[in-house]
Design an enzyme around this catalytic site. Structure first.
Site, PDB file in Angstrom:
ATOM      1  CD  GLU A  37      -2.866   1.013   2.430  1.00  0.00           C
ATOM      2  OE1 GLU A  37      -2.807   0.061   3.230  1.00  0.00           O
ATOM      3  OE2 GLU A  37      -3.640   1.974   2.553  1.00  0.00           O
ATOM      4  NE  ARG A 262       3.346  -7.994  10.150  1.00  0.00           N
ATOM      5  CZ  ARG A 262       2.641  -7.294   9.274  1.00  0.00           C
ATOM      6  NH1 ARG A 262       1.601  -7.830   8.675  1.00  0.00           N
ATOM      7  NH2 ARG A 262       2.964  -6.060   8.979  1.00  0.00           N
ATOM      8  CE  LYS A 272       3.098   0.123   5.058  1.00  0.00           C
ATOM      9  NZ  LYS A 272       2.189   0.038   3.943  1.00  0.00           N
TER      10      LYS A 272
HETATM   11  P1  ATP Z   1       1.916  -2.260   8.234  1.00  0.00           P
HETATM   12  O1  ATP Z   1       1.013  -3.165   8.994  1.00  0.00           O
HETATM   13  O2  ATP Z   1       3.247  -2.023   8.843  1.00  0.00           O
HETATM   14  O3  ATP Z   1       1.253  -0.992   7.785  1.00  0.00           O
HETATM   15  P2  ATP Z   1       1.239  -3.599   5.876  1.00  0.00           P
HETATM   16  O4  ATP Z   1       1.195  -5.068   5.984  1.00  0.00           O
HETATM   17  O5  ATP Z   1      -0.057  -2.892   5.927  1.00  0.00           O
HETATM   18  O6  ATP Z   1       2.264  -3.045   6.925  1.00  0.00           O
HETATM   19  P3  ATP Z   1       1.589  -3.380   3.081  1.00  0.00           P
HETATM   20  O7  ATP Z   1       2.119  -2.247   2.317  1.00  0.00           O
HETATM   21  O8  ATP Z   1       0.145  -3.681   2.979  1.00  0.00           O
HETATM   22  O9  ATP Z   1       2.001  -3.134   4.590  1.00  0.00           O
HETATM   23  O10 ATP Z   1       2.446  -4.682   2.812  1.00  0.00           O
HETATM   24  C1  ATP Z   1       2.804  -5.181   1.547  1.00  0.00           C
HETATM   25  C2  ATP Z   1       3.157  -6.630   1.676  1.00  0.00           C
HETATM   26  O11 ATP Z   1       4.237  -6.778   2.591  1.00  0.00           O
HETATM   27  C3  ATP Z   1       1.996  -7.441   2.213  1.00  0.00           C
HETATM   28  O12 ATP Z   1       1.899  -8.632   1.467  1.00  0.00           O
HETATM   29  C4  ATP Z   1       2.380  -7.710   3.635  1.00  0.00           C
HETATM   30  O13 ATP Z   1       1.825  -8.923   4.076  1.00  0.00           O
HETATM   31  C5  ATP Z   1       3.904  -7.748   3.558  1.00  0.00           C
HETATM   32  N1  ATP Z   1       4.501  -7.398   4.843  1.00  0.00           N
HETATM   33  C6  ATP Z   1       4.295  -6.276   5.568  1.00  0.00           C
HETATM   34  N2  ATP Z   1       4.968  -6.320   6.729  1.00  0.00           N
HETATM   35  C7  ATP Z   1       5.636  -7.499   6.748  1.00  0.00           C
HETATM   36  C8  ATP Z   1       6.505  -8.142   7.689  1.00  0.00           C
HETATM   37  N3  ATP Z   1       6.829  -7.571   8.851  1.00  0.00           N
HETATM   38  N4  ATP Z   1       7.015  -9.354   7.369  1.00  0.00           N
HETATM   39  C9  ATP Z   1       6.705  -9.938   6.191  1.00  0.00           C
HETATM   40  N5  ATP Z   1       5.891  -9.391   5.276  1.00  0.00           N
HETATM   41  C10 ATP Z   1       5.345  -8.187   5.537  1.00  0.00           C
HETATM   42 MG    MG Z   2      -1.647  -3.310   4.526  1.00  0.00          MG
END
Ligand code: ATP
Ligand code: MG
Length: 557
Positions: A37, A262, A272
């Site tokens: 995102e 994760r 984030k």
């Molecule tokens: P946050 O919760 O920190 O805002 P997010 O999961 O919403 O992170 P996205 O931009 O939606 O962030 O993530 C893009 C991809 O990266 C998704 O497939 C998500 O599952 C993966 N991802 C995000 N954080 C992690 C992590 N700590 N370990 C592994 N994969 C991750």
């Molecule tokens: Mg997300």
């Protein structure tokens, strides 16, 4: 940690699934996607997802799309789109295509009308409060909305008017008609579209309704013919919904969602929301502050992409969430930098040393290996010795402790690669601080090897006062001083490490670093790994300490 990738690779169950699917002929080629995102910068957790999505596609000759999941216009910006592309390329991965979920808004909308026509979606006009109440909770089944049995005609009419922008935000929501009593909360008539009169960074003001993540994700996967839709464990409970949409819509392919754990580290926050707070409230200097767990921060700090990719490979891919000790990451960083960072000398807190029997206005040049550990030395660099040199303040002790092997009154030490010097006199200022040492050098022992074979135990680093280049050195340490910032009732902002940044203004470094480009990674011998910061210019060198040679936290705890 210098084993090859294969020996050190940890189990990866996704790799096994893909290998099976290719072997059985289920898919001739695999297609994955990485779906960030664009509402922030990528962090080291994302690096794991990138290694899984792009890495497995590459390994198995498939392709991986970079898809920006831009369904929430309020939080998304073009700046983040650009930084995400830069970070993925830096890690060494290539996307086959760039897509935006917003590319599919028309198709997604058309499918939503299909659901309405099939009696599988309805416009709910309850307030957010009423809808929340109606959902029930884990122990209590939900109750049907009074609007659940609206006619197809009425639903279509309302939905089209939602799209046209006729209603206020919150007035209506399009929901799937599934099962308000499902034990899985995600199946209790989830929202598909909400009204948002927001400007979107790509579609502008064209839309007044935006799809939810759950509604958009699987269908976007299907449009792209994604075979393996890899995501993190928190989406496990969303999988039945993901499959419900795929089964109930006329989509062009049937992707499979697979969830993995994760990546989390001790001494870091990764959400984030928290990273944004650190930036917006000026606890750090920006998203790319070298103390941040963002990829841009780590790049600026001097971490190499190879170290990060190796680390992800070592952690492996499983279904069990866990926290990785940050020292494992630091170990991977040291291991890679050790192999790739040419050696230099830099004095962080200079103490002047005058070699009284060294000729005035003379420079003696020495050759020093770039990689002293390697058999061939890995090339050489030239180092000038002059009458006045700087040594590290910490390498002198007026009243040495037991086993002290560095400079002290009357003691002979080696200036690395160059000379043997003996301290004859200690000069102090009015308040008693040592400001200068007067030493003699042995002209017969050029290069630091005594002609008579006498033992000189200590070797210290140094820089010529005349030729050395002034530098500002920024020493970074962990951003938080506790293992689990924000755990329990604590506020992560109260747990910032007050010593995470130390700026040394008066350092002196070898002259050939004056021309070093930002991003150049080096080792200062005896100290640690460093890199040239983007703030640096040819007349004002700025150098970041990436990491010390040894783990100073292991001692503390
Ligand atoms: P946050 O919760 O920190 O805002 P997010 O999961 O919403 O992170 P996205 O931009 O939606 O962030 O993530 C893009 C991809 O990266 C998704 O497939 C998500 O599952 C993966 N991802 C995000 N954080 C992690 C992590 N700590 N370990 C592994 N994969 C991750
Ligand atoms: Mg997300």
């Amino acid at each position: 940690m210098s084993e090859s990738k294969d020996e050190s690779a940890a189990p990866n169950f996704v790799r096994d699934i893909i290998a099976d699917d290719l072997r059985s002929g289920k898919h001739p080629q695999i297609v994955t996607r990485f779906p960030p995102e664009p509402n922030g910068y990528l962090h080291i957790g994302h690096a794991k997802a990138i290694c899984v999505d792009f890495g497995l596609a590459k390994e198995f000759g498939g392709r991986c799309t970079l898809r920006f999941d831009d369904t929430n216009p309020v939080k998304e910006e073009t700046e983040f789109v650009e930084s995400i592309k830069e970070d993925i390329a830096w890690l060494g991965f290539e996307w086959s295509d760039i897509r935006f979920t917003s590319d599919y808004f028309d198709q997604l909308y058309a499918w939503a009308e299909d659901l309405i026509r099939a009696g599988k979606a309805y416009v709910d006009s309850q307030s957010a409060e009423q809808m929340k109440e109606g959902r029930g909770d884990f122990g209590t089944p939900g109750t049907n909305s009074p609007y659940r049995d609206r006619s197809v005609e009425e639903n279509l009419d309302l939905f089209r008017r939602m799209k046209a922008g006729e209603f206020a935000e919150g007035a209506h929501v399009l929901r799937a008609k599934i099962d308000m009593a499902s034990p899985n909360m995600n199946m209790r008539d989830p929202a598909l579209y909400r009204i948002l009169h927001a400007h979107h960074h790509r579609t502008g003001d064209a839309w007044h309704i935006y799809p939810t993540y759950d509604y958009a994700h699987g269908q976007s996967d299907a449009i792209e013919h994604v075979t393996h839709s890899l995501c993190t464990l928190e989406f496990e409970a969303h999988r039945p919904l993901y499959e419900w949409f795929i089964d109930n819509l006329d989509v062009p392919s049937k992707p499979r969602q697979i969830e993995f754990a994760r990546l989390n580290f001790t001494y870091m926050v990764m959400s984030k929301r928290k990273l944004r707070q650190l930036v917006e409230e000026d606890h750090v200097l920006g998203w790319d502050d070298p103390r941040m767990p963002t990829l841009s921060g780590m790049r600026r700090r001097g971490f190499s992409p190879a170290a990060i990719v190796n680390l992800c490979e070592r952690v492996g891919v499983s279904k069990r969430n866990s926290q990785v000790d940050v020292s494992l990451l630091e170990h991977a960083v040291r291991d890679d930098l050790n192999q790739h960072s040419p050696r230099h000398m830099g004095v962080m807190r200079p103490l002047e040393v005058v070699l009284e029997n060294f000729p005035d206005d003379h420079t003696e040049w020495f050759e020093a290996p770039q990689f002293p550990g390697r058999e061939d030395g890995g090339g050489t660099r030239r180092i000038p010795l002059t009458k006045v040199v700087y040594v590290e303040h910490d390498d002198f002790m007026e009243e040495p402790v037991k086993k002290w092997r560095r400079l002290a009154p009357g003691v002979e030490v080696r200036l690395r690669y160059a000379a043997l010097v003996t301290c004859k006199e200690v000069v102090k200022n009015d308040v008693g601080d040592v400001v200068r040492l007067v030493c003699t050098w042995d002209p017969e022992a050029k290069g630091g090897n005594p002609a008579d074979g006498r033992k000189v135990k200590g070797t210290i680093h140094w820089v010529s006062a005349e030729h050395g280049v002034p530098a500002t050195v920024r020493n970074y340490d962990r951003l938080f001083s506790v293992e689990n910032p924000g755990a329990g009732e604590t506020n992560f902002l109260d747990q910032l490490n007050p010593d995470s940044l130390e700026v040394l203004e008066g350092a002196r470094v070898e002259p050939d670093l004056a021309q070093a480009e930002p991003g150049t990674r080096i080792q200062f011998e005896r100290l640690g790994y460093y890199c040239v910061d983007p703030d640096s210019s040819p007349d004002a060198l700025v150098i970041n300490r990436t990491i010390t040679l040894r783990d100073s936290w292991a001692k503390k705890s």
